[in-house]
Design a protein around this motif. Structure first.
Motif, PDB file in Angstrom:
ATOM      1  N   ALA A 114       9.592   2.507   4.545  1.00 27.16           N
ATOM      2  CA  ALA A 114      10.629   1.541   4.947  1.00 27.16           C
ATOM      3  C   ALA A 114      11.040   1.739   6.396  1.00 27.16           C
ATOM      4  CB  ALA A 114      11.819   1.650   4.007  1.00 27.16           C
ATOM      5  N   ARG A 476       5.432  -4.877  -1.133  1.00 28.64           N
ATOM      6  CA  ARG A 476       6.408  -4.362  -0.165  1.00 28.64           C
ATOM      7  C   ARG A 476       6.410  -5.203   1.115  1.00 28.64           C
ATOM      8  NH1 ARG A 476       8.889   0.379  -0.919  1.00 28.64           N
ATOM      9  NH2 ARG A 476       8.773   1.099   1.249  1.00 28.64           N
ATOM     10  N   GLU A 524       8.104  -4.253  -7.983  1.00 26.74           N
ATOM     11  CA  GLU A 524       7.897  -3.518  -6.718  1.00 26.74           C
ATOM     12  C   GLU A 524       8.501  -4.284  -5.542  1.00 26.74           C
ATOM     13  OE1 GLU A 524       6.657  -0.045  -5.104  1.00 26.74           O
ATOM     14  OE2 GLU A 524       6.390  -0.580  -7.209  1.00 26.74           O
ATOM     15  N   ALA A 527      12.219  -3.883  -5.725  1.00 20.49           N
ATOM     16  CA  ALA A 527      12.590  -2.514  -5.343  1.00 20.49           C
ATOM     17  C   ALA A 527      12.534  -2.362  -3.823  1.00 20.49           C
ATOM     18  CB  ALA A 527      11.651  -1.518  -6.017  1.00 20.49           C
ATOM     19  N   ALA A 528      11.541  -2.981  -3.204  1.00 22.41           N
ATOM     20  CA  ALA A 528      11.423  -2.878  -1.740  1.00 22.41           C
ATOM     21  C   ALA A 528      12.611  -3.555  -1.063  1.00 22.41           C
ATOM     22  CB  ALA A 528      10.107  -3.519  -1.285  1.00 22.41           C
ATOM     23  N   GLU A 531      15.584  -1.352  -1.466  1.00 22.90           N
ATOM     24  CA  GLU A 531      15.473  -0.170  -0.602  1.00 22.90           C
ATOM     25  C   GLU A 531      15.833  -0.537   0.846  1.00 22.90           C
ATOM     26  OE1 GLU A 531      11.560   1.586  -0.672  1.00 22.90           O
ATOM     27  OE2 GLU A 531      12.016   2.876   1.054  1.00 22.90           O
ATOM     28  N   GLY A 534      19.701  -1.637   0.962  1.00 22.73           N
ATOM     29  CA  GLY A 534      20.700  -0.697   0.436  1.00 22.73           C
ATOM     30  C   GLY A 534      21.296  -1.310  -0.823  1.00 22.73           C
ATOM     31  N   SER A 535      21.705  -0.461  -1.746  1.00 21.06           N
ATOM     32  CA  SER A 535      22.058  -0.981  -3.070  1.00 21.06           C
ATOM     33  C   SER A 535      23.279  -1.908  -3.049  1.00 21.06           C
ATOM     34  CB  SER A 535      22.272   0.169  -4.051  1.00 21.06           C
ATOM     35  OG  SER A 535      23.199   1.067  -3.498  1.00 21.06           O
TER      36      SER A 535
END
Ligand code: BGC
Length: 576
Positions: A114, A476, A524, A527-528, A531, A534-535
């Motif tokens: 990242a 990603r 995925e 998730a990317a 990431e 930020g949550s």
């Protein structure tokens, strides 16, 4: 070495049909043999690199685990009861070492950290977006097409409208009945037609004649109830999912073909005029009232279907045979817009993000060879890294190299491995997500598609690893693309001055077979995005499937831009 082998018994995944086959005219580029003769010390060094298992939460061992355990126990047989033992080709220790080297090189080159990589790409994407909005042709990568759609449909649309969805080797004709606010879409009827391969590489007139012919056929089956009032025509939303320079809601010229199309004579021509003329030649009483990209249709459908508040559905992304994104941009941020300001103050921009290219993109020799052999070398570099048309062929190219350099499938290279595009992304998805302990789906696909019938479990694990590496990179990179748009519109949480947009929910509407039929890829990608954002910020970004924008969305936009107001058909008056 020999291993006990499996006779795979499962049928090949039926998902291949769901993705629709994408015939390709591409030629095979021969593979180089760069690793031959690599010094043993270098091999050892590469083998000692850390190897991250792909399925972190899975019980399944990766190919590298298999290599490690092979070292521990020597070249023992792997037995899998109750499968009959079949002797496979002998692969020597040094060949397995070579396999490991090639795999590690692939993993390293496809890595997408990242901070070090994706964030750099995102900054580059935002710069290109700004450049493409500043002046026509201002970005080398993004077309940033003005779509002339300045507001999304209201939901009040009523009546029967048609859509033609052209974007792959199949096209669809639809008739959709909209019922106004309370009862949105009442019903639809459609027909799917596959485009003969020779037309994809043929002449402009032939393609449009063929399409008009199929439209005429579709309409000829209708009852009188669907006939337009005298002096009127049926209205059609034309989803043309290729880069165009749009000059109004119902006019636009093709910039270039993508996705394996190379029809002569279309580039630079107004595709709406071409279709209208072809329909007229057939005596068809139909006219295009909206020219849309599939991303725009998807945004339109998502904004209605989800009943989201204004300013929520902001982005749509297609991840299918090809890839692209569109988003809602403020008209003030589009210096190249020359017309009067739309009352909404906004304009949907179709980015044509598949054209993104950057020296930072994680490309491998397989990607370069695939690009060089394509009908559009040097173009659509981002698309070639992440869309459904290409992922399968990247995997095939890796396997081919392993067959050539490490005798992975025995002393001779399986002939089917030489056939470009024989391995599709649906196969990659099915193999990658094979949950059986002995990877029977992988075995079956290797047998059925590539003619490789007897495979060891290690080999099947290796294939899964390769699929995983290639798919992870794609997911990603797509995630980074989405974050690039969020950053451009100030929804990535980094903008200091805009408290109004800071905590706003943003919906990203997704469509396309790659996204829809590949759950691992979907996870995925999400998730990317999480990431990268930020949550906390990621909680405000909803990435959701929005189906059939290229059909229903186009009909909806045709209705929203009807020449005849809200009741263009007598049938609509009677029944709507
Ligand atoms: C085309 C885009 C399209 C995308 C998804 C790309 O190849 O250039 O216009 O939106 O595929 O279909």
């Amino acid at each position: 070495m020999s291993s006990a082998m499996l006779h795979a018994t499962l049928p090949a995944s039926s998902s291949a049909e769901q993705w629709s086959s994408r015939a390709s005219p591409w030629m095979h580029a021969s593979q180089s043999k760069v690793l031959r003769g690599m010094h043993a010390g270098v091999q050892r060094h590469i083998l000692s690199l850390r190897v991250a298992p792909i399925f972190e939460n899975s019980m399944r061992h990766t190919f590298m685990d298999a290599i490690r355990s092979r070292r521990k126990v020597g070249l023992s047989r792997v037995s899998m009861e109750p499968s009959p033992a079949v002797t496979s080709e002998v692969i020597s220790r040094s060949d397995w070492n070579r396999v490991a080297i090639v795999l590690e090189e692939l993993r390293r080159k496809c890595d997408t950290p990242a901070d070090e990589l994706l964030c750099v790409l995102i900054d580059g994407m935002v710069e290109e977006m700004k450049a493409g909005l500043a002046v026509e042709g201002g970005s080398k990568d993004y077309k940033m097409i003005l779509t002339y759609v300045d507001k999304l449909p209201s939901g009040k649309e009523r009546g029967h409208f048609y859509a033609l969805d052209l974007g792959g080797t199949n096209f669809r004709v639809l008739r959709v009945h909209f019922g106004g606010k309370e009862s949105q879409m009442k019903d639809q009827e459609y027909q799917e037609v596959s485009i003969p391969a020779e037309l994809m590489l043929g002449q402009h007139e032939e393609l449009f004649d063929f399409i008009a012919g199929k439209l005429a056929e579709f309409v000829s089956k209708e009852t009188d109830a669907y006939h337009p009032l005298p002096g009127r025509k049926r209205e059609l939303g034309f989803t043309f999912s290729f880069p165009i320079k749009q000059t109004s809601i119902d006019a636009g010229t093709l910039i270039k073909w993508t996705k394996g199309f190379a029809v002569e004579g279309t580039a630079g021509k107004d595709v709406v005029q071409a279709l209208n003329e072809a329909m007229e030649k057939r005596g068809l009483d139909m006219v295009v009232t909206a020219l849309v990209n599939d991303t725009v249709g998807t945004l339109a459908v998502a904004s209605l279907a989800t009943q989201k508040q204004d300013d929520e559905v902001m982005i749509s992304v297609i991840l299918g045979t090809g890839t692209n994104a569109c988003y809602v941009e403020s008209i003030d941020a589009i210096p190249k817009w020359e017309g009067p300001k739309p009352s909404s103050g906004k304009m949907i921009i179709s980015m044509e993000w598949g054209g993104f290219s950057s020296s930072f993109l994680p490309r491998t020799q397989y990607d370069e060879a695939l690009d060089a052999a394509s009908v559009n070398p040097g173009e659509q570099i981002y698309e070639k890294l992440l869309s459904g048309m290409y992922l399968g062929d990247v995997v095939r190219r890796v396997l081919l190299r392993l067959a050539e350099e490490a005798a992975l499938f025995g002393p001779t290279v399986p002939s089917k491995l030489l056939v470009p595009f024989i391995l599709g992304t649906p196969h990659v998805s099915a193999m990658h997500q094979d949950e059986s302990s002995d990877l029977q789906v992988v075995g079956k696909i290797l047998g059925n598609v590539l003619g490789i019938d007897e495979t060891s479990l290690e080999l099947r694990k290796l294939v899964v690893d390769i699929c995983s590496i290639v798919a992870k990179r794609a997911a990603r990179l797509a995630g980074a693309g989405i974050v690039g748009i969020l950053k451009k519109i100030g929804r990535d949480g980094t903008k200091q001055d805009s408290s109004a947009t800071q905590n706003k929910r943003t919906v990203v509407a997704m469509d396309g077979g790659l996204y829809e039929h590949y759950p691992w890829f979907r996870a995925e990608l999400k998730a990317a995005v999480a990431e990268l954002l930020g949550s906390e910020v990621a909680k405000n970004v909803v990435i959701e499937l929005s189906k059939d924008g290229s059909g229903i969305g186009a009909a909806l936009l045709a209705a929203a831009h009807s020449r005849y107001g809200l009741f263009p058909f007598k049938y609509a008056n009677m029944r709507a």
